[in-house]
Enzyme design. Structure first.
Site, PDB file in Angstrom:
ATOM      1  N   ASP A   1     -21.374  58.723 -13.874  1.00 34.15           N
ATOM      2  CA  ASP A   1     -20.112  58.000 -14.044  1.00 34.15           C
ATOM      3  C   ASP A   1     -18.999  58.629 -13.202  1.00 34.15           C
ATOM      4  O   ASP A   1     -19.098  59.781 -12.773  1.00 34.15           O
ATOM      5  CB  ASP A   1     -19.663  58.068 -15.509  1.00 34.15           C
ATOM      6  CG  ASP A   1     -20.524  57.207 -16.422  1.00 34.15           C
ATOM      7  OD1 ASP A   1     -21.525  56.649 -15.953  1.00 34.15           O
ATOM      8  OD2 ASP A   1     -20.177  57.124 -17.617  1.00 34.15           O
TER       9      ASP A   1
ATOM     10  N   HIS B   1     -21.995  63.075 -14.531  1.00 32.54           N
ATOM     11  CA  HIS B   1     -20.858  62.645 -13.688  1.00 32.54           C
ATOM     12  C   HIS B   1     -21.061  63.216 -12.293  1.00 32.54           C
ATOM     13  O   HIS B   1     -21.290  64.428 -12.153  1.00 32.54           O
ATOM     14  CB  HIS B   1     -19.538  63.137 -14.284  1.00 32.54           C
ATOM     15  CG  HIS B   1     -19.281  62.572 -15.655  1.00 32.54           C
ATOM     16  ND1 HIS B   1     -19.875  63.097 -16.785  1.00 32.54           N
ATOM     17  CD2 HIS B   1     -18.542  61.515 -16.070  1.00 32.54           C
ATOM     18  CE1 HIS B   1     -19.500  62.378 -17.845  1.00 32.54           C
ATOM     19  NE2 HIS B   1     -18.687  61.415 -17.432  1.00 32.54           N
TER      20      HIS B   1
HETATM   21 NI    NI Z   1     -15.923  58.066 -17.294  1.00 29.63          NI
END
Ligand code: NI
Length: 242
Positions: free
Chosen positions: A50, A192
């Site tokens: 993400d 991430h």
């Molecule tokens: Ni996020």
């Protein structure tokens, strides 16, 4: 001399049954070996990233994934795309899946339909312009969803079943242990691609899990492998077999 020949004969007679037995073993086990190769080769998990793209981390991750022949899923932020369009095109060209995180990382659970259009539809339009028409699955920021989002979304809402909490400590050793210890068949793993430590974690975890027979697929591929048709507005955390 005669004793020598006799001894040789006896040796051959002793050894022959073992030779036959060995040959029979190979034959007997052959079908089993074929079945193992035909069976889906080991457990599958989907790595998801993400909050990107980021110029100094995402391409390093893409290099590492390409070296390992691994496909992942990237849920991107619209505001991070200008100037980094090539990174998204590279992801698509290299077989990765791209999805919607949001335009500006707002909690989608707080938004009405006008807000959802601003955070989700706007990014979908940008991605369609860049990559062509395709389905962009939704990963809501913070994993926050709402009845309004579920009613409104035309795409499936992809949550996760393994959370590395990689944003919290940048500790690659701890994060690799989380992934390797927790990952099971059908899991969707949250990371991430905006932290250097997360890139290291992802590649080390891939190496360790691959050595244990795991395969890495995109979320779309995981749906296809499980024979599940993704439904718009429905939340998914993992897709285990059976
Ligand atoms: Ni996020």
């Amino acid at each position: 001399m005669r004793t020598g020949v006799l001894a040789l004969l006896l040796l051959v007679m002793w050894a022959l049954p073992w030779f036959w037995y060995g040959a029979a073993c190979v034959e007997e086990h052959e079908p089993e070996r074929v079945a193992a190769a035909v069976r889906v080769e080991g457990p599958c998990v989907a790595l998801t990233f993400d909050d990107g793209p980021r110029s100094d981390t995402t391409p390093v991750l893409l290099d590492g994934l390409a070296q390992r022949g691994v496909h992942a899923t990237f849920f991107v932020i619209g505001d991070r795309i200008p100037g980094r369009e090539d990174i998204l095109k590279r992801m698509a060209a290299e077989g990765h899946q791209i999805g919607v995180h949001s335009q500006n990382h707002k909690a989608l659970s707080d938004l009405n339909t006008a807000g959802l259009e601003e955070e989700v539809t706007r990014l979908e339009e940008t991605l369609t312009q860049l990559l062509g028409q395709r389905e962009f699955m939704i990963r809501p920021p913070y994993g926050f969803t709402s009845p309004c989002l579920r009613r409104w979304a035309k795409e499936p809402i992809i949550l996760w079943s393994v959370d590395t909490m990689d944003w919290s400590d940048h500790d690659t050793d701890r994060q690799v242990r989380v992934v390797v210890d927790k990952a099971q068949d059908g899991d969707i793993i949250l990371m991430h691609d905006i932290y250097h430590a997360s890139v290291d974690t992802a590649l080390r975890a891939v190496d360790e899990l691959m050595a244990r027979g795991y395969r890495f697929v995109t979320v779309e591929e995981l749906f296809a492998l499980r024979g599940v048709e993704p439904q718009g507005g429905k939340e998914y955390r993992c897709l285990p077999a059976g």
